[in-house]
Scaffold this motif. Structure first.
Motif, PDB file in Angstrom:
ATOM      1  N   GLU A  51       3.549 -45.864   6.061  1.00 49.11           N
ATOM      2  CA  GLU A  51       4.705 -46.726   5.838  1.00 49.11           C
ATOM      3  C   GLU A  51       4.709 -47.809   6.910  1.00 49.11           C
ATOM      4  O   GLU A  51       4.609 -47.517   8.103  1.00 49.11           O
ATOM      5  N   TRP A  52       4.813 -49.061   6.473  1.00 44.60           N
ATOM      6  CA  TRP A  52       4.884 -50.191   7.391  1.00 44.60           C
ATOM      7  C   TRP A  52       6.328 -50.682   7.419  1.00 44.60           C
ATOM      8  O   TRP A  52       6.917 -51.001   6.384  1.00 44.60           O
ATOM      9  N   VAL A  53       6.895 -50.751   8.607  1.00 46.34           N
ATOM     10  CA  VAL A  53       8.281 -51.178   8.769  1.00 46.34           C
ATOM     11  C   VAL A  53       8.307 -52.473   9.579  1.00 46.34           C
ATOM     12  O   VAL A  53       7.713 -52.552  10.659  1.00 46.34           O
ATOM     13  N   ALA A  54       8.984 -53.470   9.038  1.00 50.90           N
ATOM     14  CA  ALA A  54       9.204 -54.730   9.752  1.00 50.90           C
ATOM     15  C   ALA A  54      10.670 -54.791  10.144  1.00 50.90           C
ATOM     16  O   ALA A  54      11.553 -54.553   9.316  1.00 50.90           O
ATOM     17  N   ARG A  55      10.930 -55.102  11.409  1.00 51.53           N
ATOM     18  CA  ARG A  55      12.305 -55.129  11.917  1.00 51.53           C
ATOM     19  C   ARG A  55      12.608 -56.489  12.542  1.00 51.53           C
ATOM     20  O   ARG A  55      11.803 -57.022  13.313  1.00 51.53           O
ATOM     21  N   ARG A  56      13.786 -56.998  12.225  1.00 48.41           N
ATOM     22  CA  ARG A  56      14.283 -58.191  12.893  1.00 48.41           C
ATOM     23  C   ARG A  56      15.321 -57.842  13.953  1.00 48.41           C
ATOM     24  O   ARG A  56      15.453 -58.534  14.965  1.00 48.41           O
ATOM     25  N   VAL A  57      16.041 -56.744  13.710  1.00 49.75           N
ATOM     26  CA  VAL A  57      17.119 -56.334  14.610  1.00 49.75           C
ATOM     27  C   VAL A  57      16.941 -54.858  14.949  1.00 49.75           C
ATOM     28  O   VAL A  57      16.644 -54.037  14.077  1.00 49.75           O
ATOM     29  N   ALA A  58      17.121 -54.515  16.217  1.00 54.05           N
ATOM     30  CA  ALA A  58      17.011 -53.123  16.648  1.00 54.05           C
ATOM     31  C   ALA A  58      18.253 -52.351  16.221  1.00 54.05           C
ATOM     32  O   ALA A  58      19.373 -52.700  16.581  1.00 54.05           O
ATOM     33  N   THR A  59      18.039 -51.315  15.436  1.00 56.51           N
ATOM     34  CA  THR A  59      19.135 -50.458  15.004  1.00 56.51           C
ATOM     35  C   THR A  59      18.540 -49.152  14.488  1.00 56.51           C
ATOM     36  O   THR A  59      17.320 -48.991  14.415  1.00 56.51           O
ATOM     37  N   GLY A  60      19.387 -48.187  14.147  1.00 55.89           N
ATOM     38  CA  GLY A  60      18.931 -46.949  13.521  1.00 55.89           C
ATOM     39  C   GLY A  60      17.966 -46.153  14.369  1.00 55.89           C
ATOM     40  O   GLY A  60      18.128 -46.001  15.586  1.00 55.89           O
ATOM     41  N   SER A  61      16.905 -45.646  13.711  1.00 52.66           N
ATOM     42  CA  SER A  61      15.959 -44.745  14.386  1.00 52.66           C
ATOM     43  C   SER A  61      15.208 -45.429  15.522  1.00 52.66           C
ATOM     44  O   SER A  61      14.740 -44.760  16.438  1.00 52.66           O
ATOM     45  N   PHE A  62      15.081 -46.743  15.463  1.00 55.34           N
ATOM     46  CA  PHE A  62      14.378 -47.440  16.536  1.00 55.34           C
ATOM     47  C   PHE A  62      15.062 -47.201  17.882  1.00 55.34           C
ATOM     48  O   PHE A  62      14.393 -47.041  18.906  1.00 55.34           O
ATOM     49  N   LEU A  63      16.388 -47.177  17.876  1.00 57.67           N
ATOM     50  CA  LEU A  63      17.128 -46.978  19.123  1.00 57.67           C
ATOM     51  C   LEU A  63      16.905 -45.575  19.686  1.00 57.67           C
ATOM     52  O   LEU A  63      16.852 -45.390  20.901  1.00 57.67           O
ATOM     53  N   LYS A  64      16.739 -44.589  18.783  1.00 64.52           N
ATOM     54  CA  LYS A  64      16.492 -43.221  19.245  1.00 64.52           C
ATOM     55  C   LYS A  64      15.111 -43.090  19.874  1.00 64.52           C
ATOM     56  O   LYS A  64      14.926 -42.359  20.838  1.00 64.52           O
ATOM     57  N   ARG A  65      14.145 -43.809  19.318  1.00 64.13           N
ATOM     58  CA  ARG A  65      12.774 -43.735  19.844  1.00 64.13           C
ATOM     59  C   ARG A  65      12.577 -44.619  21.068  1.00 64.13           C
ATOM     60  O   ARG A  65      11.590 -44.462  21.792  1.00 64.13           O
TER      61      ARG A  65
END
Length: 350
Positions: free
Chosen positions: A5-19
């Motif tokens: 799965e390839w994820v592109a992010r513009r804003v930090a939120t969700g699981s990204f903050l946990k990692r």
């Protein structure tokens, strides 16, 4: 399917903050942040680096995922994200992040192979998380109630309506002004190149030297209807058409002189050395003129913006394939003394 799965992010939120503890919610990624997750339910889809992907040697339809495949998936992920981000932005909504997957056809072609819908992205109207319209609304519920499910259905219906409006007629146009009918073949080449980019192009004939009043009348015709317009001035010899047009409109003007081998070195200066206060630009070649016009119009039109992204991707793929073919033809193998592989025992021994 390639199990990534390839994820592109513009804003930090969700699981990204946990990692990534310490990163504040709302941190803006520019360029978009890319992450890769290996599809493994038992291990909660662990995040992988590009090196892990390449080292794993994943194979699909006879194609092994190596550096070129990783680079292509990266570029396509960004392309899709940026194209959709532009479309959402014109609807006053922020595309926060998005997930896509890839596959390999029976013929060995790497392709985007996914459904992109309201389960695949986060969408925040006006950039406000409290107004989120995507599946995350459901995930964040403390309790699933009838009212919550009704709201969820309303959100999905709203997103469906917005997405349906993404495909729209092009908003802008290019007006190709020719100094004489003799320039028609070159102007037609520009018109065809514009068409390939989804830009409607109109051809007109008027000489800034011989029919100045008519030239000004033609320019005025395209001022009042509020359609974003780029003028492309096609004039050989002494180019007065570009400067006169630029001096009498606020629309962008591109000089595209039809140069020939006889007088090119002299004629080009009438397009390059403009009087002050005009803001006229000059390009050489029909395709370059069309590209310049399309890039200007892409600022207000996501359809043209998307076509430009695809053309850039095609250029990348062309170069990538040429390099791969060249690499196969290289018979000379030079092995660096630093390139030999060390075993764990050798490393421990040193």
């Amino acid at each position: 399917m390639i199990p990534l799965e390839w994820v592109a992010r513009r804003v930090a939120t969700g699981s990204f903050l946990k990692r990534n503890p310490g990163v504040q919610e709302g941190y803006w990624f520019d360029p978009a942040k890319l992450e890769i997750f290996y599809k493994d339910d038992e291990n909660n889809d662990p995040q992988w680096s590009e090196e892990q992907v390449i080292a794993q040697g994943i194979t699909a339809s006879g194609v092994t995922v190596k550096r070129p495949e990783v680079d292509l998936m990266k570029r396509v992920t960004v392309l899709v994200f940026e194209a959709l981000e532009k479309a959402w932005d014109l609807k006053q909504c922020a595309l926060i992040d998005m997930k896509v997957e890839f596959g390999v056809t029976a013929e060995g072609e790497l392709v985007l192979a996914d459904v992109i819908d309201n389960d695949s992205w986060r969408v925040w109207p006006a950039g406000d998380k409290r107004l989120q319209l995507d599946k995350q609304f459901y995930r964040d519920l403390d309790a699933v109630t009838d009212d919550a499910l009704t709201k969820l259905k309303e959100n999905y219906a709203k997103v469906a309506g917005i997405v349906k409006s993404f495909t729209t007629p092009v908003k802008g146009r290019a007006v190709i002004l020719m100094g004489s009918k003799a320039d028609n073949a070159y102007a037609t080449a520009i018109q065809d190149a514009c068409s390939n980019l989804g830009v409607p192009a109109i051809k007109r004939v008027s000489s800034a030297h011989k029919t100045t009043d008519t030239t000004l009348d033609i320019i005025a015709q395209y001022k009042s209807d509020r359609v974003p317009t780029v003028f492309i001035a096609v004039a050989g010899r002494s180019n007065g058409l570009g400067p006169v047009t630029a001096g009498n409109t606020t629309f962008p003007v591109i000089n595209a002189p039809p140069l020939n081998d006889t007088w090119s070195s002299q004629d080009i200066w009438s397009s390059l050395r403009m009087p002050s206060g005009l803001g006229c630009t000059t390009v050489i070649g029909a395709e370059e003129a069309a590209l310049a016009a399309a890039k200007i119009l892409s600022l207000v039109d996501h359809m043209i913006f998307g076509r430009l992204l695809v053309q850039q991707l095609k250029s990348f793929v062309t170069v990538m394939k040429a390099d791969a073919a060249m690499e196969k033809d290289n018979d000379l193998k030079i092995v660096s003394p630093f390139a030999r592989k060390y075993s764990v025992a050798n490393l421990n021994g040193h």
